[in-house]
Design an enzyme around this catalytic site. Structure first.
Site: not given
Lengths: 119, 234
Positions: B19, B25, B168
């Site tokens: 990323q 994410c 995340h």
């Protein structure tokens, strides 16, 4: 001599306090050597000497953090990663992107049917 | 349920992506789940476009108006599935490649859609249900607290304490049974998680975290499964 360190991260207080020897800390970590390897492996360059020195300080703090993490997470291996020159706050800001919403789910969320898990 | 399962062995998982310095994410997690669902629907593994989500998806969480998908500033996987439903589908990675930058114009081309969402749902936080849905429906989009991941190199992560506050988005692709926890003197089952920080991070881009009835690092509480329909480019 010893130092007691309790880490506070983003409001999360680690209840486990670890007693580690302070003297010979840098010698033990051999930080400069690790930092040189780190810069080479991840092709890190810094624009100024001031920035370099700052990143080295962050790197040393992360080495100590990795060592603490290793003790608190013994079945994993913790150490130098590509994020070792970032503070936890920088790491979160640059690489984590989940919009937090606690544990609530929207009222119209479709829930998956319960699947059989025995036999 | 089997004791071990890994969607990589079935060919349902694309290579680890990166990323970059962008909080996207959520798009990698959602795309990974849709790539798996598309594979299950078509038996064809196609790398799909995260950049389409970064540029074009501004969907908001219906329960929280300020939780809208916003490129490198973050998003939610369920919002991304909702966007994919409304937009009609996703383009291929090669047709809409990842740049790791946002605030660029949306270049979505409907004629190049290759995968479409038929529906998505949230999985119960029971770990057996998570495993069952993984086996039955393909890789799952999950949220996790990434505090321990900054220094992670390998092995099965099973920290004594871990915040359950998720920050995340990742992809759950399998589980195993033989991760050894020397301090606890027993074999510990674990989850296999695909991350989006490149193959140089972790175990070739993957993270292993211990599996148990205690919602390790919050990984049980935001789990989504998605189903795809077969789509041919027009």
């Amino acid at each position: 001599s010893t130092v007691i360190s309790g880490e506070v991260t983003d409001g999360f207080v680690n209840p486990i306090r670890q007693v580690v020897p302070e003297e010979n800390d840098e010698q033990l970590l051999n930080a400069e050597h690790h930092f040189t390897l780190f810069k080479s492996k991840y092709e890190k360059t810094y624009a100024t000497q001031v920035e370099h020195d700052h990143r080295f300080r962050v790197f040393k703090a992360n080495l100590r953090r990795a060592r603490r993490n290793q003790l608190l997470d013994p079945s994993a291996v913790h150490g130098v990663t590509q994020f070792s020159d970032l503070t936890p706050k920088e790491f979160r800001r640059k690489f984590l992107g989940l919009k937090r919403r606690g544990f609530r789910l929207p009222t119209d969320t479709q829930t998956a049917p319960i699947l059989p898990t025995s036999d | 349920l089997p004791t071990e399962f890994d969607w990589r062995e079935q060919g349902a998982v694309t290579p680890v992506k990166n990323q970059g310095m962008c909080g996207s994410c959520w798009s990698f997690s959602a795309i990974g789940a849709l790539e798996g669902a598309h594979f299950l629907a078509t038996k064809e593994l196609v790398s799909l476009s995260e950049q389409q989500l970064v540029d074009c998806d501004h969907e908001c969480d219906p329960a929280q108006a300020n939780s809208c998908d916003s490129g490198c500033s973050g998003g939610l996987m369920n919002n991304a599935f909702e966007y994919a439903l409304k937009a009609g589908g996703l383009m291929k990675e090669e047709d809409y490649p990842y740049t790791g930058r946002d605030h660029t114009a949306c270049k979505f081309d409907k004629s190049k859609i290759v995968a479409s969402v038929s529906n998505f749902s949230v999985v119960s936080s029971d770990e057996d249900q998570i495993a069952a849905n993984l086996v039955q429906h393909g890789p799952l989009a999950i949220a996790i607290n990434a505090m321990w991941m900054q220094t992670y190199i390998g092995g099965v992560s099973c920290p004594y304490v871990c915040s359950k506050s998720q920050d995340h988005g990742v992809l759950l692709v399998g589980f195993g049974s033989s991760g050894y926890a020397p301090i606890r003197l027993k074999e510990k089952p674990y989850w296999i998680i695909k991350n989006s920080w490149g193959a140089m991070w972790g175990e070739h881009g993957y993270y292993k975290i211990c599996r148990g009835p205690h919602n390790m690092c919050g990984m049980d509480t935001m789990v989504s499964t998605v189903a795809a329909v077969h789509t041919s480019p027009k």
